[in-house]
Write an enzyme that holds these catalytic residues in place. Sequence first.
Site, PDB file in Angstrom:
ATOM      1  N   GLN B 195     -11.819  -0.542  -1.366  1.00  0.00           N
ATOM      2  CA  GLN B 195     -11.263   0.661  -1.980  1.00  0.00           C
ATOM      3  C   GLN B 195     -10.851   0.287  -3.398  1.00  0.00           C
ATOM      4  OE1 GLN B 195     -11.041   3.757   0.103  1.00  0.00           O
ATOM      5  NE2 GLN B 195     -12.584   2.401   0.979  1.00  0.00           N
ATOM      6  N   GLY B 236      -5.917  11.616   2.063  1.00  0.00           N
ATOM      7  CA  GLY B 236      -6.983  10.614   2.128  1.00  0.00           C
ATOM      8  C   GLY B 236      -7.526  10.234   0.760  1.00  0.00           C
ATOM      9  N   HIS B 237      -8.342   9.218   0.749  1.00  0.00           N
ATOM     10  CA  HIS B 237      -8.885   8.697  -0.514  1.00  0.00           C
ATOM     11  C   HIS B 237      -9.767   9.722  -1.229  1.00  0.00           C
ATOM     12  CE1 HIS B 237     -12.210   6.463   2.010  1.00  0.00           C
ATOM     13  NE2 HIS B 237     -12.073   7.703   2.397  1.00  0.00           N
ATOM     14  N   ASN B 238      -9.617   9.735  -2.539  1.00  0.00           N
ATOM     15  CA  ASN B 238     -10.415  10.598  -3.424  1.00  0.00           C
ATOM     16  C   ASN B 238     -10.138  12.081  -3.261  1.00  0.00           C
ATOM     17  OD1 ASN B 238     -12.470   8.032  -2.806  1.00  0.00           O
ATOM     18  ND2 ASN B 238     -12.178   8.621  -4.938  1.00  0.00           N
TER      19      ASN B 238
END
Lengths: 336, 336, 336
Positions: B195, B236-238
């Site tokens: 990540q 969550g990511h992004n």
Amino acid sequence: MWTLAEIADHIGGDVVGDRDYVVNSVATLQSAKADQISFLSNTKYRKYLAETSAGAVIVSPSLSGNVPSNAIISHDPYVAYAKIALLLNPVVIKKTGIHSSVSIDENCQIDPSVTINAQSVIGAGVILEKNVVIGPGCVLLDDVRVGENTRLVANVTLCDGVSIGQRGLIHPGVVIGADGFGIANDKGKWIKVPQVGSVKIGNDVEIGANTTIDRGAIDDTTIGDGVKLDNQIQIGHNTIIGEHTVIAGCVGIAGSTTIGKNCAIGGGAGLGGHLEIADGVQLTGMTMVTKSITQSGSYSSGIPAEPTQVWHKNVIRYRQLEKLSERVKQIESQQK
Amino acid sequence: MWTLAEIADHIGGDVVGDRDYVVNSVATLQSAKADQISFLSNTKYRKYLAETSAGAVIVSPSLSGNVPSNAIISHDPYVAYAKIALLLNPVVIKKTGIHSSVSIDENCQIDPSVTINAQSVIGAGVILEKNVVIGPGCVLLDDVRVGENTRLVANVTLCDGVSIGQRGLIHPGVVIGADGFGIANDKGKWIKVPQVGSVKIGNDVEIGANTTIDRGAIDDTTIGDGVKLDNQIQIGHNTIIGEHTVIAGCVGIAGSTTIGKNCAIGGGAGLGGHLEIADGVQLTGMTMVTKSITQSGSYSSGIPAEPTQVWHKNVIRYRQLEKLSERVKQIESQQK
Amino acid sequence: MWTLAEIADHIGGDVVGDRDYVVNSVATLQSAKADQISFLSNTKYRKYLAETSAGAVIVSPSLSGNVPSNAIISHDPYVAYAKIALLLNPVVIKKTGIHSSVSIDENCQIDPSVTINAQSVIGAGVILEKNVVIGPGCVLLDDVRVGENTRLVANVTLCDGVSIGQRGLIHPGVVIGADGFGIANDKGKWIKVPQVGSVKIGNDVEIGANTTIDRGAIDDTTIGDGVKLDNQIQIGHNTIIGEHTVIAGCVGIAGSTTIGKNCAIGGGAGLGGHLEIADGVQLTGMTMVTKSITQSGSYSSGIPAEPTQVWHKNVIRYRQLEKLSERVKQIESQQK
């Protein structure tokens, strides 16, 4: 800096284009520049391939002719990307030994290679194996054991007797081994049921931020090798999770439930207590599980969003289902 | 101690009654005493107005004749109340400099006006701008940047490279920048997808206790200016959250979802990954979103509670819907 | 080491078998050895009774003849087990005084019997009564009060002015007294509504890991005596929870909701704001409550998991309910 030849070699793929082309970092198709490598795995992003400025793109064989620049061909572009991203972004852990502010109780076995960052607290009888890294602000209560090469990022809490395997990665705010929710109603008042089990975590387990895993009531709560847990998951006492099962964020699992191997549980799902979930079960997001699942396969529940006005009407119709069913029965009886 | 005239002046409202009347603090209509000021905004509490002992009440113009004591008239009594409550309860932060127990790594840029409370840990290369307050027990990993006048209350964790804007307020237990849930299945075993993105938080953002915001897989996770997040939210990511969007507690947002500006997401809602939510979307509590929403407006899902016995019957009827539909079709065909 | 006679005496039960038989620890029916005592309460585990190797089993009177070894007879085997497990596993807290790394601000009242573990931070004006134990890494902000014999396990955060009663047990990662989610929309921008209330926790309250309880907006958030809260629960500002109510993990309660006494709320349930829930209400897991509940009894919502393919069909049928209902109406009108 790596050439595409070196990168392809690393993942066992093939280069289409300039084998000596050099890339420095990874990027998405949309944002990549000429010195970056990107990938295409999710078909949603297929539309960005033709226009990408990436110096190279990892694609499946069927798309090898569609990359505007250089390509690396792999049968699983996402796995290939993961390996390449790790190659280009190696994890660098500062090995700084034990910080002077750390408090360590008696009878610990701490390997000389261990790093313990500032403000952490290590209880009595703790065992930290080779290359363990305890980030800042962590608390390990008595008799915790952490296996080789496992890292606690920061502000992690491991309660008494918790055991974690090798190569684990535990993110901030995680609490492992707090008491399970064991209460018994003694004439109107709730009394505590002592939680005398512990938690055993296998090897290669990753645990996301603020996830909680309770200690067992009698036997141990057990997390198998290779399990990957996202953030804010709650795992009740005496839950058993099989090897290589993955669980997305915000899932709640009540106590004494056994989940098989190679399962994939979507975000926000809820599982009741004392259930058995077979190997290879997938649950889509927000699924509510109240009974055991004995067959592998995909399971779901929940009705996705609708405009609020439509929803109101449908909820009313739902509540009238019993009556509607009666009416149909009535019509049928008149037709005979 | 403020006179009603001063208070009304502060919010641009009018006094009905004694302009020199003095109040010291705020209270609810039910509990207020003569030296306190209350307000009426939610119509559920209209019934308490006639009986209140408050020395003054903030009301909308239509209710100016119904206040038993003095009134302050405002077109938006709740906003007026918010401003008056802040006037009467100014935030007092003890500026105590850097506590002797704090651990600070190399190459940090810490403004002389910064306060860092006990047991906090500051990584290498951290930048803390003017008047930043880092409460006790916080961990800021390497290369974190915190903008002017932002406050971390206590036990907050900011992972490597996270950037927070000005005038932010981050509550205890928040974890920003932990790894997103990126895994790829390599022949039956899950391998980690590095990540490599970070998290960028805008100005005037408030983040509630134990909320988690993951770092991006490649690009950054981004939270817009003026966003307000309640407790125990998982982002969550992004994920990208547009300006002035508010999210209530226990919401889970999977990765790579973009939420527009001025949205309001109710508690316990769940949003799948890779979705686009338009500006001005409202979701009622516990709504399950599995597809993009392209139009502003209110959306809902979920069936509210019923007595368990009724619920059992309705669930059975629901499961028979396919059959019921077939039966109706059958009847229709016979009628023709 | 205790004889069965001593154990039976402790819980007011009877021994069937060898009164002098000695047991050392508790175990499940499946794993117990000859020096261990087990119990049978949940009928799901009835099948293990005949084969157990336990030296003794706690059972209800009706099963006294079915225990292959010695039995202790109790009208409530689970309550009896809880008491026996506590007898055999007494809680041992190391009373180590105040660790040298602890930071304590001015004007605190700390009883000499208090234990404060490493790296904890105690704000100004904090009152810690007799035998309080503050585990490692805890942060107590100003003017917190903790009652006699209450224990904070580790990494707990109590914000300004929070008050906790006697004999409490607060697990790691808990945050009590963070600001409630109070915002008002001032011409398109959200402004903060100061949260000037606090949190009052009664006696004999247990709070699970990573649970959050917000401070009141004006009045206090209040948790009654004997309340037991599991992990990752979110309790909004000005919520009131009645005595001896128990709440399972991952429940979210929006603000200003009042929950009665002796309620039992299942895991993952969500309750809207400004509701009144009567005494003695049970909610099954994942129930969605949008309206007040005025009668005691059990309430539910949600449709349990089905195979994904079946779910897809049922969701479509659900969305056609309005049309189906119209069709039935049409048929009925033609029959007349």
